[in-house]
Scaffold this motif. Structure first.
Motif, PDB file in Angstrom:
ATOM      1  N   UNK A 176       0.747  -1.117  -0.009  1.00 42.32           N
ATOM      2  CA  UNK A 176      -0.118   0.009   0.085  1.00 42.32           C
ATOM      3  C   UNK A 176       0.919   1.181  -0.023  1.00 42.32           C
ATOM      4  N   UNK A 177       1.347   1.696  -1.153  1.00 37.84           N
ATOM      5  CA  UNK A 177       2.310   2.987  -1.340  1.00 37.84           C
ATOM      6  C   UNK A 177       1.250   4.142  -1.109  1.00 37.84           C
ATOM      7  N   UNK A 178       1.733   5.256  -0.515  1.00 38.31           N
ATOM      8  CA  UNK A 178       1.058   6.515  -0.406  1.00 38.31           C
ATOM      9  C   UNK A 178       1.526   7.314  -1.602  1.00 38.31           C
ATOM     10  N   UNK A 179       0.721   8.527  -1.882  1.00 36.09           N
ATOM     11  CA  UNK A 179       1.146   9.364  -2.880  1.00 36.09           C
ATOM     12  C   UNK A 179       2.543   9.877  -2.988  1.00 36.09           C
ATOM     13  N   UNK A 180       3.145   9.725  -1.813  1.00 33.63           N
ATOM     14  CA  UNK A 180       4.706  10.148  -1.733  1.00 33.63           C
ATOM     15  C   UNK A 180       5.708   9.194  -1.990  1.00 33.63           C
ATOM     16  N   UNK A 181       5.052   7.860  -1.938  1.00 33.50           N
ATOM     17  CA  UNK A 181       6.256   6.695  -2.094  1.00 33.50           C
ATOM     18  C   UNK A 181       7.086   6.853  -3.184  1.00 33.50           C
ATOM     19  N   UNK A 182       8.344   6.673  -3.090  1.00 32.64           N
ATOM     20  CA  UNK A 182       9.412   6.726  -4.358  1.00 32.64           C
ATOM     21  C   UNK A 182       9.301   5.151  -4.735  1.00 32.64           C
ATOM     22  N   UNK A 183       9.900   5.056  -5.926  1.00 30.24           N
ATOM     23  CA  UNK A 183       9.879   3.938  -6.690  1.00 30.24           C
ATOM     24  C   UNK A 183      10.857   3.098  -6.044  1.00 30.24           C
ATOM     25  N   UNK A 184      11.859   3.516  -5.609  1.00 29.80           N
ATOM     26  CA  UNK A 184      12.833   2.922  -4.943  1.00 29.80           C
ATOM     27  C   UNK A 184      12.197   2.155  -3.476  1.00 29.80           C
ATOM     28  N   UNK A 185      11.661   2.730  -2.916  1.00 31.03           N
ATOM     29  CA  UNK A 185      10.584   2.330  -1.604  1.00 31.03           C
ATOM     30  C   UNK A 185       9.784   1.320  -2.123  1.00 31.03           C
ATOM     31  N   UNK A 186       9.089   1.405  -3.219  1.00 32.98           N
ATOM     32  CA  UNK A 186       8.157   0.582  -3.592  1.00 32.98           C
ATOM     33  C   UNK A 186       8.724  -0.784  -3.916  1.00 32.98           C
ATOM     34  N   UNK A 187       9.908  -0.681  -4.659  1.00 31.26           N
ATOM     35  CA  UNK A 187      10.558  -1.755  -5.038  1.00 31.26           C
ATOM     36  C   UNK A 187      11.185  -2.388  -4.086  1.00 31.26           C
ATOM     37  N   UNK A 188      11.526  -1.808  -2.891  1.00 33.62           N
ATOM     38  CA  UNK A 188      12.220  -2.725  -1.856  1.00 33.62           C
ATOM     39  C   UNK A 188      11.158  -3.158  -1.055  1.00 33.62           C
ATOM     40  N   UNK A 218      -5.146   2.423   0.082  1.00 29.46           N
ATOM     41  CA  UNK A 218      -5.553   2.264   1.338  1.00 29.46           C
ATOM     42  C   UNK A 218      -7.141   1.885   1.769  1.00 29.46           C
ATOM     43  N   UNK A 219      -7.829   2.537   0.935  1.00 28.99           N
ATOM     44  CA  UNK A 219      -9.335   2.209   0.856  1.00 28.99           C
ATOM     45  C   UNK A 219      -9.583   0.904   0.479  1.00 28.99           C
ATOM     46  N   UNK A 220      -9.180   0.592  -0.383  1.00 30.83           N
ATOM     47  CA  UNK A 220      -9.217  -0.667  -1.100  1.00 30.83           C
ATOM     48  C   UNK A 220      -9.007  -1.831  -0.232  1.00 30.83           C
ATOM     49  N   UNK A 221      -7.757  -1.730   0.486  1.00 29.89           N
ATOM     50  CA  UNK A 221      -7.347  -2.605   1.563  1.00 29.89           C
ATOM     51  C   UNK A 221      -8.296  -2.717   2.766  1.00 29.89           C
ATOM     52  N   UNK A 222      -8.461  -1.624   3.292  1.00 28.89           N
ATOM     53  CA  UNK A 222      -9.483  -1.720   4.372  1.00 28.89           C
ATOM     54  C   UNK A 222     -10.944  -2.270   4.032  1.00 28.89           C
ATOM     55  N   UNK A 223     -11.604  -1.950   2.797  1.00 32.96           N
ATOM     56  CA  UNK A 223     -12.896  -2.470   2.517  1.00 32.96           C
ATOM     57  C   UNK A 223     -12.713  -4.282   2.305  1.00 32.96           C
ATOM     58  N   UNK A 224     -11.539  -4.551   1.777  1.00 32.95           N
ATOM     59  CA  UNK A 224     -11.537  -5.976   1.668  1.00 32.95           C
ATOM     60  C   UNK A 224     -11.268  -6.538   2.894  1.00 32.95           C
ATOM     61  N   UNK A 225     -10.281  -6.312   3.780  1.00 37.17           N
ATOM     62  CA  UNK A 225      -9.922  -6.884   5.121  1.00 37.17           C
ATOM     63  C   UNK A 225     -10.970  -6.710   6.162  1.00 37.17           C
ATOM     64  N   UNK A 226     -11.902  -5.740   6.004  1.00 35.30           N
ATOM     65  CA  UNK A 226     -13.065  -5.724   6.850  1.00 35.30           C
ATOM     66  C   UNK A 226     -13.970  -6.794   6.519  1.00 35.30           C
ATOM     67  N   UNK A 227     -13.859  -7.494   5.616  1.00 33.45           N
ATOM     68  CA  UNK A 227     -14.653  -8.733   5.147  1.00 33.45           C
ATOM     69  C   UNK A 227     -13.903  -9.988   5.272  1.00 33.45           C
TER      70      UNK A 227
END
Length: 286
Positions: A145-157, A174-183
């Motif tokens: 779950x990256x944020x709008x600020x997440x760098x490409x390097x951080x996402x790859x790591x 983040x919203x997709x994640x929370x809706x899915x795991x709620x169920x």
């Protein structure tokens, strides 16, 4: 792994299992670890979950990847405490919290482009480093779950970390994640807690009841043995989606209570097919 030095803050079931898996899979030969419980640190060293004990502030200056494996309510305060000590080597920071909307907002504000959220869809009802396992994450899905600020390097790591644990990364908002795991994750805890509460009430009326709490009851209520703080923290950080899931579930129960036996059999047949389809989609058998 792109990172030769990995730091884990929080050596419980998840943090301990991450360390054990990294070392077993030879993804890293230097895993730093810390926990507020000194016994957990000793156990982690003795059991091969970490290679070195290290205070969080020092860890921030030495690690290339920092993993926050503490309860969600502690994430922000811990980050504010540790962030000022970050060294030039740090490339990425991630967490393992089971809710993401609030956590991603909090942590991305502190760690900026270095932060990417993670959540492993694997665990046990028994917590603690003594229940950790190097194989806990084998084949498991991890939400990335990256944020709008997440760098490409951080996402790859973050993706590299998941793959190093022999798991499968799936990118979500983040919203997709929370809706899915709620169920799939949070609602089961609430249902198990409610069922155990009902059974305990009936057992007080008839002490013979526990003798009949066999496999079906045990399997259905397994997650009621999770740490009590977990259910309160997921509620605090994912209340909206959990309420929605609870409402829909109650509606289904209400619908079932009004059906005749033939209609219930049809519903059960469809539920059986649905379960097999859902598990097949996860890569499991029947």
């Amino acid at each position: 792994m792109q990172c030769s030095s990995i730091g884990i803050i929080g050596l419980g079931l998840i943090g301990g299992s991450i360390g054990k898996s990294l070392l077993k899979n030879e993804a890293s030969h230097r895993v730093l670890g810390w926990d507020v419980n000194e016994d957990a640190i000793d156990f982690a060293l003795a059991s091969g979950a970490v290679t070195h004990a290290c205070e969080p502030e020092k860890m921030a200056g030495e690690a290339e990847l920092l993993i926050l494996a503490v309860p969600p309510s502690q994430m922000e305060l811990l980050s504010e405490k540790v962030a000022p000590f970050v060294g030039k080597r740090l490339k990425a920071v991630t967490d393992t919290a089971s809710t993401k909307s609030a956590i991603v907002k909090q942590l991305s504000a502190i760690w900026k482009e270095k932060y990417v959220g993670l959540h492993p869809m694997a665990g046990k009802e028994r917590a603690g480093i003594d229940n950790s396992s190097a194989d806990l994450f084998e084949g498991a899905a991890w939400a990335a779950v990256p944020s709008a600020l997440s760098s490409k390097e951080a996402a790859e790591i973050a993706t590299d970390l998941v793959c190093a644990l022999h798991s499968v990364p799936i990118t979500l908002t983040p919203e997709e994640h929370d809706a899915i795991v709620a169920v799939t994750s949070h609602l089961p805890m609430f249902l198990a807690t409610a069922l155990v509460t009902l059974a305990a009430q009936r057992a007080s009326e008839n002490p013979k009841l526990p003798k009949f709490a066999a496999g079906g009851f045990r399997d259905t209520t397994r997650v009621a043995s999770c740490q009590p703080w977990l259910i309160s923290e997921v509620w605090e950080t994912n209340e909206g989606f959990i309420k929605e899931a609870l409402k829909d579930f109650i509606n289904i129960l209400s619908e079932m209570s009004s059906k005749d036996s033939k209609s219930l059999a049809e519903m059960a047949t469809e539920a059986k097919r649905a379960r097999e389809s859902l598990l097949a989609g996860r890569g499991e058998g029947k």
